[in-house]
Design a protein around this motif. Structure first.
Motif, PDB file in Angstrom:
ATOM      1  N   ALA A   1     -21.747  31.192  -7.828  1.00 25.57           N
ATOM      2  CA  ALA A   1     -21.756  31.757  -9.179  1.00 25.57           C
ATOM      3  C   ALA A   1     -21.300  30.717 -10.202  1.00 25.57           C
ATOM      4  N   ARG A   2     -20.299  29.934  -9.826  1.00 29.55           N
ATOM      5  CA  ARG A   2     -19.800  28.883 -10.716  1.00 29.55           C
ATOM      6  C   ARG A   2     -20.864  27.804 -10.938  1.00 29.55           C
ATOM      7  N   ALA A   3     -21.518  27.381  -9.867  1.00 25.52           N
ATOM      8  CA  ALA A   3     -22.578  26.372  -9.978  1.00 25.52           C
ATOM      9  C   ALA A   3     -23.716  26.884 -10.852  1.00 25.52           C
ATOM     10  N   LEU A   4     -24.111  28.125 -10.639  1.00 25.63           N
ATOM     11  CA  LEU A   4     -25.195  28.713 -11.432  1.00 25.63           C
ATOM     12  C   LEU A   4     -24.808  28.764 -12.912  1.00 25.63           C
ATOM     13  N   ALA A   5     -23.592  29.196 -13.192  1.00 30.59           N
ATOM     14  CA  ALA A   5     -23.129  29.281 -14.579  1.00 30.59           C
ATOM     15  C   ALA A   5     -23.104  27.904 -15.246  1.00 30.59           C
ATOM     16  N   GLU A   6     -22.630  26.899 -14.517  1.00 29.97           N
ATOM     17  CA  GLU A   6     -22.574  25.538 -15.076  1.00 29.97           C
ATOM     18  C   GLU A   6     -23.969  25.001 -15.362  1.00 29.97           C
ATOM     19  N   ILE A   7     -24.885  25.219 -14.422  1.00 30.45           N
ATOM     20  CA  ILE A   7     -26.261  24.745 -14.610  1.00 30.45           C
ATOM     21  C   ILE A   7     -26.897  25.452 -15.800  1.00 30.45           C
ATOM     22  N   GLU A   8     -26.719  26.768 -15.886  1.00 36.96           N
ATOM     23  CA  GLU A   8     -27.353  27.512 -16.974  1.00 36.96           C
ATOM     24  C   GLU A   8     -26.744  27.177 -18.330  1.00 36.96           C
ATOM     25  N   LEU A   9     -25.467  26.859 -18.354  1.00 34.19           N
ATOM     26  CA  LEU A   9     -24.846  26.416 -19.600  1.00 34.19           C
ATOM     27  C   LEU A   9     -25.469  25.089 -20.045  1.00 34.19           C
TER      28      LEU A   9
END
Length: 142
Positions: A90-98
Motif C-alpha cells: 500500500a505504501r509503495a502504491l501510494a508513493e508511485i501514485e503520488l
C-alpha cells in the motif's frame, strides 16, 4: 488531433509515468492498483488488465516475494486465493501514485485546459472496464 496522434500521445505518456514506478515496473504497478481497486482474485486482475492468467500469476508471485502482496483463502472457493496489499504494498502504491500524479500535473500544465484533459483521462478508466467486459464476453462466445 487525429486518432493516431491520440494513440501516440497515450503511449508517450505511459512511458513518462513508467519512470515513476522505479524498480517495481509498470506491469507490477498495474497489478497492485487492480488489487487496491478490489480485484482480489488473480482471474479478476487478469480480466481487468486484459492479460493472460500466466502473466498475472508471474506478477503476483513476484509481488508476493517482494512482500507487497499476500495471498489469503477465499471462503467459498478452496481452489482460489484472495490477493491483498501488504502495508509495504500500500505504501509503495501510494508513493508511485503520488509521483505519477505530480508528473501528470506537470505535463498537463502545458495544455490549454489542464482540468478538462485530466477529466477526459479519468473517463478512460470506466471506459476501459466496459471494454474489457465486452472483450471477455466475446471470448466466452468464441
Amino acid at each position: 488531433m487525429s486518432r493516431t496522434d491520440a494513440v501516440r500521445a497515450l503511449v508517450r505518456m505511459t512511458r513518462v509515468l513508467e519512470r515513476d514506478c522505479g524498480d517495481l515496473g509498470l506491469a507490477h504497478y498495474r497489478v497492485l492498483a487492480a488489487v487496491a481497486d478490489g480485484a482480489e482474485r488473480a482471474s479478476r486482475v487478469a480480466r481487468r488488465l486484459a492479460l493472460g492468467k500466466p502473466t498475472i500469476s508471474a506478477s503476483v508471485d513476484a509481488l508476493v516475494r517482494r512482500g507487497l502482496l499476500v495471498r489469503g483463502d477465499v471462503a467459498e472457493d478452496a481452489r482460489a486465493s484472495a490477493l491483498r496489499l501488504t502495508a509495504d504494498g500500500a505504501r509503495a502504491l501510494a508513493e508511485i501514485e503520488l509521483a505519477m500524479g505530480a508528473r501528470l500535473a506537470a505535463v498537463l500544465a502545458h495544455t490549454a485546459d489542464p482540468a478538462r484533459v485530466r477529466a477526459a483521462l479519468a473517463e478512460l478508466g470506466p471506459a476501459l472496464d466496459a471494454y474489457a467486459t465486452v472483450v471477455a464476453a466475446e471470448r466466452v462466445r468464441g
